[in-house]
Design a protein around this motif. Structure first.
Motif, PDB file in Angstrom:
ATOM      1  N   ASP A   1       0.984  -1.274   0.143  1.00 56.31           N
ATOM      2  CA  ASP A   1      -0.021  -0.102   0.089  1.00 56.31           C
ATOM      3  C   ASP A   1       0.728   1.416   0.054  1.00 56.31           C
ATOM      4  N   ARG A   2       2.061   1.264   0.819  1.00 58.61           N
ATOM      5  CA  ARG A   2       2.792   2.415   0.888  1.00 58.61           C
ATOM      6  C   ARG A   2       3.352   2.541  -0.445  1.00 58.61           C
ATOM      7  N   LEU A   3       3.896   1.559  -1.168  1.00 57.17           N
ATOM      8  CA  LEU A   3       4.536   1.872  -2.287  1.00 57.17           C
ATOM      9  C   LEU A   3       3.507   2.360  -3.355  1.00 57.17           C
ATOM     10  N   ALA A   4       2.362   1.555  -3.270  1.00 59.28           N
ATOM     11  CA  ALA A   4       1.288   2.015  -4.533  1.00 59.28           C
ATOM     12  C   ALA A   4       0.969   3.581  -4.310  1.00 59.28           C
ATOM     13  N   LEU A   5       0.762   4.121  -3.021  1.00 58.99           N
ATOM     14  CA  LEU A   5       0.624   5.400  -2.917  1.00 58.99           C
ATOM     15  C   LEU A   5       1.785   6.314  -3.446  1.00 58.99           C
ATOM     16  N   VAL A   6       2.665   6.205  -2.881  1.00 58.98           N
ATOM     17  CA  VAL A   6       3.933   7.184  -3.215  1.00 58.98           C
ATOM     18  C   VAL A   6       3.947   7.131  -4.812  1.00 58.98           C
ATOM     19  N   LEU A   7       4.162   5.858  -5.454  1.00 54.77           N
ATOM     20  CA  LEU A   7       4.252   5.786  -6.679  1.00 54.77           C
ATOM     21  C   LEU A   7       3.036   6.494  -7.566  1.00 54.77           C
ATOM     22  N   ALA A   8       1.911   6.399  -7.165  1.00 57.38           N
ATOM     23  CA  ALA A   8       0.576   7.174  -7.739  1.00 57.38           C
ATOM     24  C   ALA A   8       0.894   8.526  -7.481  1.00 57.38           C
ATOM     25  N   ALA A   9       1.383   9.130  -6.372  1.00 56.40           N
ATOM     26  CA  ALA A   9       1.730  10.691  -6.226  1.00 56.40           C
ATOM     27  C   ALA A   9       2.607  10.987  -6.972  1.00 56.40           C
ATOM     28  N   THR A  10       3.808  10.353  -7.259  1.00 53.85           N
ATOM     29  CA  THR A  10       4.941  10.650  -8.008  1.00 53.85           C
ATOM     30  C   THR A  10       4.491  10.667  -9.362  1.00 53.85           C
ATOM     31  N   PHE A  11       3.645   9.640  -9.947  1.00 50.87           N
ATOM     32  CA  PHE A  11       3.243   9.756 -11.080  1.00 50.87           C
ATOM     33  C   PHE A  11       2.343  10.963 -11.801  1.00 50.87           C
ATOM     34  N   ALA A  12       1.414  11.329 -10.640  1.00 52.77           N
ATOM     35  CA  ALA A  12       0.373  12.379 -10.455  1.00 52.77           C
ATOM     36  C   ALA A  12       1.282  13.621 -10.968  1.00 52.77           C
ATOM     37  N   VAL A  13       2.319  14.016  -9.970  1.00 56.25           N
ATOM     38  CA  VAL A  13       3.340  15.164 -10.103  1.00 56.25           C
ATOM     39  C   VAL A  13       4.059  15.117 -11.424  1.00 56.25           C
ATOM     40  N   GLY A  14       4.416  14.004 -12.083  1.00 56.00           N
ATOM     41  CA  GLY A  14       4.987  13.814 -13.390  1.00 56.00           C
ATOM     42  C   GLY A  14       4.325  14.333 -14.443  1.00 56.00           C
TER      43      GLY A  14
END
Length: 218
Positions: free
Chosen positions: A150-163
């Motif tokens: 869950d932690r990795l999914a959330l941080v990757l989703a947020a990073t993707f969004a900023v990207g």
């Protein structure tokens, strides 16, 4: 949350796992290759601001975390060594992701967000250690409000969004929440172990070969 999707994902990666086994590729080789891919992408693409590309490459290599497990079960190669290798290399991948984000955020002078990334990096090493140390003492500490997946999914989703153009505050909020969740998880595990220690809980027998990786949900 994500662990409930593993059975469905297993059916998707199953053909890939079988194809790799047919070509003589070992589960350990897939585990190592996946970790190297995540670490290289996290420490090369993220610090240089290529958040979108970094997220996609990391997510692609992260799939090996499911493929190697399917390969091990299909070939009957599940073992304590495989579980140890997988759990240990997971720590390298996790640390690389938050380090890559930290370097990027410092470079663009997003200091508060970088502070949250640093907190996630530090606490992300303490959470699995607390569980492993408890199990080494014959107790259990498999509790927490946020599992690793869950932690990795959330941080990757947020990073993707900023990207793709979202404001950096999206990443700030997610990293802050993850830092808090990790801190709470550490406290939860300490409390659970303390109760067991005071109650004189008998040692938990070691996991049998082929049992799920004890660190997978850390």
């Amino acid at each position: 949350m994500l662990n409930r999707l593993r059975s469905g994902a297993g059916r998707v990666v199953g053909p890939v796992a079988r194809a790799l086994l047919a070509r003589g590729v070992s589960p350990d080789a897939v585990t190592i290759a996946g970790t190297v891919g995540v670490v290289v992408a996290a420490l090369w693409l993220l610090p240089t601001g290529r958040l979108l590309a970094g997220t996609l490459v990391i997510a692609l290599f992260a799939l090996t975390d499911m493929i190697d497990g399917v390969m091990a079960r299909t070939s009957g190669r599940t073992s304590p060594w495989g579980a140890f290798l997988d759990s240990t290399l997971d720590r390298f991948g996790d640390a690389a992701i938050f380090t890559g984000l930290l370097l990027h955020l410092v470079a663009v002078d997003e200091r508060p967000t970088a502070g949250f990334a640093l907190a996630c990096l530090v606490l992300g090493s303490i959470v699995p250690y607390a569980r492993a140390r408890a199990e080494g003492l014959g107790m259990r500490a498999d509790v927490g409000i946020a599992e690793r997946a869950d932690r990795l999914a959330l941080v990757l989703a947020a990073t993707f969004a900023v990207g793709v153009g979202a404001p950096v505050v999206v990443l700030t909020v997610v990293l802050a929440l993850l830092a808090v969740a990790s801190a709470v998880t550490v406290v939860q595990r300490m409390a659970v172990v303390r109760r067991q220690a005071l109650a004189g809980v008998p040692p938990v027998p070691p996991a049998a070969p082929g049992a799920p990786d004890a660190g997978a949900g850390a």
